[in-house]
Each structure stands twice: as C-alpha cells, then as structure tokens.
Write a protein that holds these residues in place. Structure first.
Motif, PDB file in Angstrom:
ATOM      1  N   HIS A 196      -5.532   2.519   3.314  1.00  0.00           N
ATOM      2  CA  HIS A 196      -4.585   3.380   2.613  1.00  0.00           C
ATOM      3  C   HIS A 196      -4.309   4.634   3.434  1.00  0.00           C
ATOM      4  O   HIS A 196      -3.172   5.044   3.621  1.00  0.00           O
ATOM      5  CB  HIS A 196      -5.124   3.772   1.248  1.00  0.00           C
ATOM      6  N   ASN A 197      -5.382   5.223   3.938  1.00  0.00           N
ATOM      7  CA  ASN A 197      -5.226   6.508   4.618  1.00  0.00           C
ATOM      8  C   ASN A 197      -4.394   6.393   5.887  1.00  0.00           C
ATOM      9  O   ASN A 197      -3.698   7.324   6.273  1.00  0.00           O
ATOM     10  CB  ASN A 197      -6.602   7.084   4.967  1.00  0.00           C
ATOM     11  N   ASN A 242       0.835  -1.176   0.000  1.00  0.00           N
ATOM     12  CA  ASN A 242       0.000   0.000   0.000  1.00  0.00           C
ATOM     13  C   ASN A 242       0.877   1.236   0.000  1.00  0.00           C
ATOM     14  O   ASN A 242       2.065   1.154   0.292  1.00  0.00           O
ATOM     15  CB  ASN A 242      -0.891   0.012   1.254  1.00  0.00           C
ATOM     16  N   ALA A 243       0.272   2.365  -0.324  1.00  0.00           N
ATOM     17  CA  ALA A 243       1.004   3.610  -0.183  1.00  0.00           C
ATOM     18  C   ALA A 243       1.081   3.950   1.299  1.00  0.00           C
ATOM     19  O   ALA A 243       0.187   3.577   2.062  1.00  0.00           O
ATOM     20  CB  ALA A 243       0.294   4.719  -0.948  1.00  0.00           C
ATOM     21  N   PRO A 244       2.140   4.635   1.724  1.00  0.00           N
ATOM     22  CA  PRO A 244       2.189   5.060   3.122  1.00  0.00           C
ATOM     23  C   PRO A 244       0.953   5.895   3.455  1.00  0.00           C
ATOM     24  O   PRO A 244       0.464   6.640   2.615  1.00  0.00           O
ATOM     25  CB  PRO A 244       3.456   5.921   3.197  1.00  0.00           C
ATOM     26  N   ALA A 253      -7.546  14.641   8.771  1.00  0.00           N
ATOM     27  CA  ALA A 253      -8.886  15.117   9.105  1.00  0.00           C
ATOM     28  C   ALA A 253      -9.883  14.758   8.010  1.00  0.00           C
ATOM     29  O   ALA A 253      -9.584  14.833   6.836  1.00  0.00           O
ATOM     30  CB  ALA A 253      -8.868  16.627   9.292  1.00  0.00           C
ATOM     31  N   GLY A 254     -11.044  14.352   8.454  1.00  0.00           N
ATOM     32  CA  GLY A 254     -12.103  14.094   7.496  1.00  0.00           C
ATOM     33  C   GLY A 254     -11.997  12.732   6.838  1.00  0.00           C
ATOM     34  O   GLY A 254     -12.784  12.397   5.982  1.00  0.00           O
ATOM     35  N   SER A 255     -11.011  11.961   7.241  1.00  0.00           N
ATOM     36  CA  SER A 255     -10.850  10.661   6.601  1.00  0.00           C
ATOM     37  C   SER A 255     -11.923   9.703   7.058  1.00  0.00           C
ATOM     38  O   SER A 255     -12.368   9.717   8.193  1.00  0.00           O
ATOM     39  CB  SER A 255      -9.483  10.085   6.952  1.00  0.00           C
ATOM     40  N   SER A 256     -12.315   8.841   6.144  1.00  0.00           N
ATOM     41  CA  SER A 256     -13.319   7.850   6.492  1.00  0.00           C
ATOM     42  C   SER A 256     -12.765   6.811   7.461  1.00  0.00           C
ATOM     43  O   SER A 256     -13.488   5.958   7.930  1.00  0.00           O
ATOM     44  CB  SER A 256     -13.843   7.164   5.231  1.00  0.00           C
ATOM     45  N   TYR A 301      -1.489   8.783   5.274  1.00  0.00           N
ATOM     46  CA  TYR A 301      -1.311  10.207   5.522  1.00  0.00           C
ATOM     47  C   TYR A 301      -0.773  10.408   6.934  1.00  0.00           C
ATOM     48  O   TYR A 301      -1.120   9.660   7.848  1.00  0.00           O
ATOM     49  CB  TYR A 301      -2.647  10.948   5.420  1.00  0.00           C
ATOM     50  N   PRO A 302       0.051  11.435   7.132  1.00  0.00           N
ATOM     51  CA  PRO A 302       0.429  11.781   8.505  1.00  0.00           C
ATOM     52  C   PRO A 302      -0.832  12.095   9.310  1.00  0.00           C
ATOM     53  O   PRO A 302      -1.802  12.629   8.758  1.00  0.00           O
ATOM     54  CB  PRO A 302       1.281  13.043   8.341  1.00  0.00           C
ATOM     55  N   VAL A 325      -9.948   1.721   1.597  1.00  0.00           N
ATOM     56  CA  VAL A 325      -9.459   3.083   1.446  1.00  0.00           C
ATOM     57  C   VAL A 325      -8.924   3.598   2.780  1.00  0.00           C
ATOM     58  O   VAL A 325      -7.898   4.267   2.847  1.00  0.00           O
ATOM     59  CB  VAL A 325     -10.570   3.993   0.890  1.00  0.00           C
ATOM     60  N   ALA A 357     -14.756   0.746   2.004  1.00  0.00           N
ATOM     61  CA  ALA A 357     -14.352   1.841   2.882  1.00  0.00           C
ATOM     62  C   ALA A 357     -13.126   1.446   3.682  1.00  0.00           C
ATOM     63  O   ALA A 357     -12.209   2.235   3.869  1.00  0.00           O
ATOM     64  CB  ALA A 357     -15.500   2.215   3.818  1.00  0.00           C
ATOM     65  N   HIS A 402      -2.705  15.286   9.093  1.00  0.00           N
ATOM     66  CA  HIS A 402      -3.341  15.623   7.824  1.00  0.00           C
ATOM     67  C   HIS A 402      -4.568  14.779   7.572  1.00  0.00           C
ATOM     68  O   HIS A 402      -5.141  14.829   6.509  1.00  0.00           O
ATOM     69  CB  HIS A 402      -2.354  15.412   6.675  1.00  0.00           C
TER      70      HIS A 402
END
Lengths: 324, 430
Positions: free
Chosen positions: A268-269, A236-238, A246-249, A240-241, A265, A262, A244
């Motif tokens: 991933h986040n 997977n991609a690293p 906020a608002g992520s599912s 988010y810090p 994703v 969901a 950063h």
C-alpha cells in the motif's frame, strides 16, 4: 406502544435509598473513576458510576442513585434525572443475561422482528421483562434494541452486548436455550460471555484484561470483504509519494510469519499494485504463533493476506472494465 | 473505481489491535513525523488536504482545528465522537475493534496540533467490545510511551480517557455528547457558542468522528496532495462504504469518494435474492432515500447533496422490491420517536404524531388526509427543531412520499386490517 409508570419509580419517598449498602471496594472503584477526569470535573464520572452500581445490583436502584449522589456531591434528583434518560440503565433487576434483538429497520426487515417475536413467545416475556428469577443462573431479560452498529451482520442479537451475528429464529432460540441451560456460547465477535453484572463493570471502564479477551476475534467476512476483494483484484490505494515515505515499513523487511502482513501494508505504502513482495512470503499460520490466538481465530479467515494475492496481477482491475 | 483500502488496510491481518502488530504495520509512523513538525503546519496540512468530517455533516476538519483559540491560557480538549448509532452505520465499531491504535494515533496528532493534552473517547455503551479493545490499546500506548509524560521525547504529556455512554442516539450530536460527557442528560446545547470556544468544561474543544481522526496519520504520512487525489474535487480521500441489507456480500468497502451504487453493488456481488433494487440510503437513516434512478450518482458530499440527499455516514442500506417502504419508514420514525431527547417541542411531539400516523397507515387504517398530515408535520419539524435529529427524522418520510406516494395510496385505499402484523417493536418499554 405501551407506557408504564415504572419509568417514574426511581425516586420513592417511602424508600429514599441508602448509599451505604455498597461495600468499601465499590466506593474505592467509584473514586478511581473520578481520577480519569480533570481535577474539579468529578461529575463526568456519573455515567460510568451508574454502570458501576448497576454491576453490583443488576439495575440502578434508589440505593444506587443515593450512592452516586453521595460520592459526587450531587442531589439525588440530579442523579435520577440522568439515570432515567439513558436506555442502558435498567430500572428493575436484570437477569444473568440481557438478550437484545435489533429491530431497527434493517435488522427488523431481515428477520430481527421475527426473532424478537419468537424469543418473546418462547421465553414468555415482553420488552424489558425477565424469564426466571433475576438472581438465578440462566435468567434472561429480553429487549428489542435500536441499531447496534452491526448492520453488515444483520440480523444481530447481542447477549450482554456481545455480538451474535447473522442470526435466524432457529439460531436465536438455540442461543437462549443454551443460556438457560447453563452454557455460554462464544460470541462471533467479542470476548467470552460473562454475566450482566460483570459486563456492566466493564462498561464502567474496568475491562476484562484476560488473554481470551485481549485476543478475542473482532472481524468476520463483512468486515474484511472489501480488503479481501481488493487483494483478489490487485487493487490498492496509490502509494505515498517517496518524499513522504519516511519511516515506512517498506524499507524494513519484516521477519518470519509476520512478513505477509507487513508486505501487504508496504505494498500500500509504495503503491505496488501486485503486492509482489508478498508473493514469496510464507503464509503465516496462527498455529505456529502462540500470540496469534489460534483458538479464537475462526477458520474462515486465517491470515491469507499474502496468499490471497498470489494469483493476481497488476492488470486484474482491468478485467472488471473499470480501470482506475 | 478501484477499491482503495487505507483506513481498512489492516483488517484481517494478525491481531492488528495489538501494539506490536500495529507498529510492524506502519503504526505510529505518522505521529513520529507529526512531532517533528510545528503544530500549525499540521493544521495547515489537514486543511490543505480538505479532509471533511466522516460523522455525517462533512465539515472541513482543518478548519475545525483552526477555530481553537491559541495562547488563551485555557486547557484544550479533543473529544472523539464514537457514539456510532445512526441506523445503517457500522464503520467505526469495526475500526475500533480491529485497529484502535490508528484512532489513538490520530487523536494524539490532533491533540498536538490544537495544543490539547487530554482527549476523551466517547464510545456508545452498547459497544462493549470496542470499549474493551480501545481501553486495552490506550493502556498499551501508555506502556510504550505514546501516551503519558514526554511522548516520544516531545516534552509534551498526552492523556486519553475512554468513556462509555449509556444508550442514547442523541449523544452522537456533538453538544449533546459534551453534556453527556459532563455527566448530564445528553441534550444538545444552543450554538453559538460552538465547541471550538466553549466545549467540554467550557473550554476550547475539537469534536471529531472516529473515521475522521483515523484518516489523519495517513494524511501526515502521505501529504495533503496525496490524500486529496484519492477522491474527487471537494470530497477528498477514501470513503468506507458500509453496505447492508438486500445485498449478496454486505460489509465494508473502502473506495474513493464518488464511487456509485452500481459500482458498489458489483463489488458486493449484486442483490441478495434476485430482486430489483427499490430504495436505499446513501448515508444512514437520516439521509433522504434514493431509488434505482440514482444508481450512477457519485457518492460524495457535493453530488449527493445536489441529488437532494446527504452523503452522511456513507452507510448504504439497500432494500428490494419486496420490502415495504412504508414499513421501513414507520420503523425508522419509531426509532426517532424513541430517541428524541425531548428538549424541543417540534421533534418530541412531531415524531410522536408521525409515528402514530405511519402505524395507522401500515396497519390498514389510514386515510387519504394522512399523507398531507405527514408532510405538514414534517414541515413543522424540519428547520424548527433544536438540532439535526429532528431534521433528519423527516428525511425518510418526505423522500418516501416523494418517490413512493403510490405505495402509501395503495395501503390506504386497500385498507386491509394488518394490525396483527404490527411492527411496533421499537419505542417505549412495556
């Protein structure tokens, strides 16, 4: 390489074109196109408007040129200069179906050239020629096309610009036989087939908004192959810090059959390598969800986002000796 | 290198093109965040991320945005180059067909950053499924308040117009695209002035590729440092490598910039018919060919340039030892001949002649002087054409002669009449 004088035949002094052969509804549609562009920039409507007149007559005729010139307050020479520049504006009546075979290098070498030759021989027509009377059902105009941006599905054929992927000479011959026989096979990726005139209207921006079009399949194995391999390998991609995020599912558990997607994703986040939150998610099935277009999703790729990850662990990538 | 799906992460999920599914999968979160930031901070963030254009040239996106003059009293525009047509390139269509809202979200953020209220998505006319899907997605975005008046309480109006082209490769060149969008023949404009000051309707205009704009929401959400760290120095972010040709599992592989072909081939299950790799393109037909000796070349902007080619669109077309490089080059050259817009003489005439010479060689009627003539004509196209189409047309010719001169010589020396297998299937109509 053959040249043809038909390229020059759009402006005919003997027959200057009559803008009034088009119904009031066509003029209303033309005016609607103009409203898509900023005030005072009506000329931007010319390309869609040429598709519109093509949708009425099956080609861009002298009448169509005159109509666009009339609506946009351009000269017929200005419109003809544009109409003759672009490949998609046809200069002769087109059949019910435009069959385009990609013969650019990649598709060509993988079989596109053979497909084109076979179709040409079977239909008895060459480039931009029509088998059958263009006004009749089952008529087919043949062309060889430049790269259609589907190289991962090579060799590709399109019918009225809808994708028929991974063709062989046999499958392509079967396809045109079906079309000539009144059948409309379902494209691999794209909405149900319509006529050339109808698709020209869609290209003019009046798109088919029926459910079967809205839910039409857009992927196949090549589109998803990378994502699926990543899931298998647990890569997977690293994420988010945290600051950063906020608002992520990731913070908002999804419900029901949507959970698997969901979670994928969210994995991933957050940078979750094993997608553990997906392990317990029920597999979503399109059958249980009327919105999921059960009839149009090919069986080859059900929603296996959660399921495909079940057996992978965080270290799976190491097995490939590449680390990360 | 691991696979790192970012732009492709929604592929294969349930109808990701529908706004309710997109919203559930983190959709429009980047926009919500962007609207809380001053526009200049977004430009600074994109600049700091060093996002480079995915359309082929690799120009820094933040810099492009910064060039838009502010407080000039003129309307500003964002134009999306979705005229995907570079042979081998098949990345933007899957994005638009599967995940159109990620592009729309990127467009709105770009509009907000450069103070534009209207964007145009120029989609190639043949891509009818993308036109349909993006149009439907734009309508959904209007219905949900992501477009139209007072977007998400920002007090700002944003509009998107979907514009279908009509079949012209040259319209992928940004100024030709602008002329085409204005309802003219798609022929490139003289630069300067650049679109940043004199773009569509002579107003300041940002022209960005689909993949570029789709990257923006993730940069806003993850931050410049996160994005930068995805790829090597100088080529940040992920790249969607579009593998096609003689490979077992062709398709879209999103991995960090700098992944090598050897790694990509391993992901894709190797060559498709058990033959050796012979030649390949790192980024579409307009990039000089590479060979087996470049298997371990990191595929990023700088390393590929150093090796004498271009990262281009990261469209990797793969050919094996049974494929004729001369035939491949002939067919590409016929493509350029057909698609040359005719504006400048070197490209219009040069490609006309190189296509004929190549056809002569391929059909068994070449002479030894033909190779020198090809190089000479190419030399008179490269750097003397009005735009990059002409330059790009020479790439496959000169690189193939550089690496495979012997194959040209063999065709010329054996001079078997092959006219019955003429591959002249591109070009003008009958």
């Amino acid at each position: 390489m053959t040249s043809s004088n038909s390229r020059l035949s759009l402006i005919d002094i003997e027959r200057p074109g009559n803008p009034d052969v088009f119904a009031a509804e066509v003029r209303a549609a033309a005016l609607e196109i103009i409203t898509r562009y900023p005030a005072g920039q009506s000329r931007s409507a010319l390309l869609p408007m040429l598709h519109l007149v093509q949708s009425e007559q099956g080609y861009v005729s002298a009448d169509g040129i005159a109509f666009c010139a009339d609506v946009l307050d351009l000269t017929k020479a200005q419109v003809a200069a544009v109409a003759t520049f672009y490949t998609m504006y046809k200069r002769k009546p087109t059949g019910e179906y435009l069959v385009s075979v990609c013969t650019n290098t990649l598709c060509g070498l993988l079989g596109g050239d053979d497909i084109y030759r076979a179709l040409s021989a079977t239909l008895g027509v060459g480039m931009n020629q029509t088998a059958g009377n263009p006004d009749e059902a089952g008529s087919i105009t043949l062309e060889h096309a430049e790269c259609l941006a589907a190289c991962d599905y090579a060799p590709v054929v399109t019918v009225n610009y809808e994708f028929f992927d991974n063709q062989t000479t046999e499958s392509a011959l079967g396809l045109v036989k079906d079309l000539q026989g009144g059948k409309r096979p379902q494209p691999n990726r794209g909405a149900p087939l319509c006529s050339f005139k109808e698709i020209s209207r869609q290209i003019a921006g009046f798109v088919d908004d029926r459910p079967e079009s809205r839910l039409a399949v857009a992927t196949g194995q090549p589109t998803e192959v990378g994502v699926k391999l990543a899931q298998q390998k647990g890569e997977n991609a690293p994420g988010y810090p945290v600051s950063h995020n906020a608002g992520s599912s990731a913070d908002q558990p999804a419900a029901g059959s949507d959970q698997a997607d969901a979670a994928a994703v969210a994995a991933h986040n957050t940078g979750a390598r094993d997608g553990s939150s997906a392990h317990d998610a029920p597999l979503s099935t399109s059958a249980s969800d009327p919105a999921a277009a059960a009839s149009t999703e090919p069986a080859a790729h059900p929603d296996t986002v959660g399921g495909a990850k079940t057996d992978t662990g965080p270290d799976q990538g190491e097995l490939f000796g590449k680390g990360d | 290198m691991p696979l790192t799906p970012v732009l492709t992460k929604r592929f294969g999920t349930k109808a990701p093109w529908q706004i309710e599914n997109y919203l559930r999968l983190d959709g429009y979160a980047g926009l919500e965040k962007a609207l809380t930031m001053p526009p200049d901070d977004i430009i600074a963030m994109v600049k700091e991320s060093n996002l480079r254009g995915r359309g082929g040239a690799g120009f820094p996106t933040g810099m492009k945005w910064q060039f838009i003059p502010q407080n000039d009293g003129k309307p500003h525009y964002v134009v999306v180059n979705a005229d995907e047509g570079e042979p081998g390139t098949c990345r933007d269509l899957p994005i638009m067909m599967n995940d159109p809202h990620s592009m729309i979200e990127g467009i709105i953020i770009a509009c907000y950053a450069v103070r534009a209220n209207h964007a145009f998505v120029y989609i190639r006319g043949e891509a009818v499924h993308a036109i349909r899907r993006v149009t439907q997605a734009v309508n959904e975005a209007y219905a949900r308040g992501y477009l139209g008046d007072d977007v998400r309480g920002s007090g700002i109006r944003f509009d998107i117009t979907v514009h279908g082209g009509a079949g012209a490769y040259i319209c992928g060149e940004e100024t030709a695209l602008l002329d085409s969008l204005e309802g003219k023949r798609g022929q490139p404009r003289l630069k300067p002035p650049f679109p940043a000051t004199n773009g569509v309707y002579d107003a300041p205009t940002v022209v960005n590729n689909v993949g570029t704009l789709c990257s923006v929401p993730y940069i806003v959400l993850g931050g410049a440092a996160w994005y930068k760290d995805l790829g090597p120095e100088g080529s940040p972010g992920t790249s969607i490598y579009s593998l096609s040709g003689r490979v077992k599992n062709p398709g879209q592989y999103e991995a960090p910039m700098g992944t090598t072909l050897r790694e990509l081939l391993e992901m894709a299950g190797g060559m498709s018919r058990g033959k050796e790799l012979k030649f390949w393109t790192p980024g579409g037909a307009s990039c000089p060919l590479l060979t087996r000796e470049h298997l371990d070349l990191p595929l990023d902007f700088d390393a590929v340039a150093k090796a004498g080619s271009m990262n281009g669109t990261s469209a990797v077309m793969i050919f094996d030892e049974d494929d004729s490089v001369v035939q491949a080059v002939l067919k590409w050259t016929q493509f350029y001949e057909h698609e040359s817009c005719g504006k400048c003489t070197p490209c219009r005439e040069g490609n006309y002649w190189t296509a004929q010479i190549l056809e002569r060689i391929w059909t068994g009627h070449g002479t030894l002087a033909d190779i020198d003539t090809l190089l000479d004509v190419s030399d008179n196209i490269l750097g003397r054409s009005f735009c990059a189409l002409g330059d790009g047309a020479t790439s496959c010719i000169t690189s193939s002669i550089k690496y495979f001169r012997d194959e040209y010589l063999a065709l010329i020396e054996t001079a078997t009449d092959r006219s019955t297998v003429s591959p002249a299937l591109t070009g003008v109509s009958a």
